[in-house]
Motif scaffolding. Structure first.
Motif, short mmCIF file in Angstrom:
data_model
loop_
_atom_site.label_atom_id
_atom_site.label_comp_id
_atom_site.label_asym_id
_atom_site.label_seq_id
_atom_site.Cartn_x
_atom_site.Cartn_y
_atom_site.Cartn_z
N THR A 61 0.83 -1.21 0.00
CA THR A 61 0.00 0.00 0.00
C THR A 61 0.86 1.26 0.00
O THR A 61 2.00 1.24 0.45
CB THR A 61 -0.92 0.07 1.24
OG1 THR A 61 -0.13 0.20 2.42
CG2 THR A 61 -1.83 -1.15 1.33
N LYS A 87 0.36 2.26 -9.65
CA LYS A 87 -0.43 1.37 -10.51
C LYS A 87 0.49 0.46 -11.33
O LYS A 87 0.21 -0.72 -11.49
CB LYS A 87 -1.36 2.20 -11.40
CG LYS A 87 -2.47 2.88 -10.62
CD LYS A 87 -3.32 1.81 -9.96
CE LYS A 87 -3.88 2.14 -8.64
NZ LYS A 87 -4.62 1.05 -8.02
N GLY A 92 -1.35 -0.99 -3.86
CA GLY A 92 -2.67 -0.48 -3.51
C GLY A 92 -2.60 0.97 -3.08
O GLY A 92 -1.78 1.33 -2.23
N ASN A 123 -7.85 6.54 -10.06
CA ASN A 123 -7.55 5.11 -10.06
C ASN A 123 -6.99 4.69 -8.70
O ASN A 123 -5.86 4.24 -8.59
CB ASN A 123 -6.56 4.80 -11.19
CG ASN A 123 -6.43 3.32 -11.44
OD1 ASN A 123 -7.20 2.52 -10.94
ND2 ASN A 123 -5.43 2.96 -12.22
N ASP A 125 -7.59 2.64 -4.79
CA ASP A 125 -8.22 1.42 -4.29
C ASP A 125 -9.16 1.69 -3.13
O ASP A 125 -10.13 0.97 -2.95
CB ASP A 125 -7.13 0.42 -3.89
CG ASP A 125 -6.32 0.01 -5.11
OD1 ASP A 125 -6.88 -0.68 -5.98
OD2 ASP A 125 -5.15 0.43 -5.23
N THR A 126 -8.88 2.72 -2.35
CA THR A 126 -9.77 3.12 -1.28
C THR A 126 -9.47 4.57 -0.89
O THR A 126 -8.45 5.12 -1.30
CB THR A 126 -9.67 2.18 -0.05
OG1 THR A 126 -10.77 2.40 0.83
CG2 THR A 126 -8.35 2.36 0.69
#
Length: 184
Positions: A61, A87, A92, A123, A125-126
């Motif tokens: 991450t 990416k 992440g 783009n 993830d969270t």
């Protein structure tokens, strides 16, 4: 998830993680089943994030600001420089500071809901969103449940709101400084 926090605040943060046993500690804890993911965060220096990634560890991450001010930051934006690298490396992405860290200046350019929607339209993830009250939490939940990505036209309009970037909107964006000896 364990994350090394605020990478880039002090000069030598990446060295500390890579050369002082911190990464080995995290890997050992992962092998022992005490954690599953290893990552890092930062608020102020996209170059420090790039350094952390390019040193070769396969990070799980990476957390950094994704907001209107970051996109329009003169020089280097996390969104423009770090997001594509994450990416590419399958890291992440956790977006933060979607509403400019809740500062009053931000309301002149965007609402908190627009900030969440903007970050979620990238783009990532969270999104980690700070909440200081139940009404703000409810607003965030509603924004998430009703989420619709920005269209290309909306995205261009939103980003253009800060074409004339006022100085120092991101108060947390500072130059890395020399740490006290006890820190690293």
């Amino acid at each position: 998830v364990v994350q090394f926090h605020v990478i880039g605040l002090w000069k030598g943060d990446a060295d500390a993680v890579y050369e002082r046993g911190l990464l080995e500690w995290a890997i050992k804890k992962r092998e022992e089943g005490q954690l599953r993911f290893i990552g890092f965060t930062g608020h102020n220096d996209p170059d420090a994030h790039i350094d952390m990634i390019n040193r070769g560890f396969e990070w799980d991450t990476c957390q950094f600001p994704i907001n209107l001010a970051d996109y329009n930051t003169p020089g280097k934006s996390f969104e423009k420089a770090v997001l594509p690298l994450c990416k590419e490396k399958n890291i992440g992405v956790i977006a933060m500071k979607t509403n400019g860290y809740g500062r009053d200046w931000y309301k002149d350019y965007a609402t908190p809901v627009e900030g969440l929607r903007y970050a979620m339209s990238q783009n990532v993830d969270t999104v980690a969103s700070g909440m200081t009250s139940i009404p703000i939490m409810e607003e965030n939940v509603a924004a998430t449940l009703n989420f619709k990505p920005f269209s290309k036209k909306e995205l261009a309009e939103y980003r253009s709101r800060l074409d004339d970037y006022p100085e120092k909107l991101e108060h947390y964006r500072t130059e890395p400084f020399d740490p006290p000896d006890r820190v690293l």
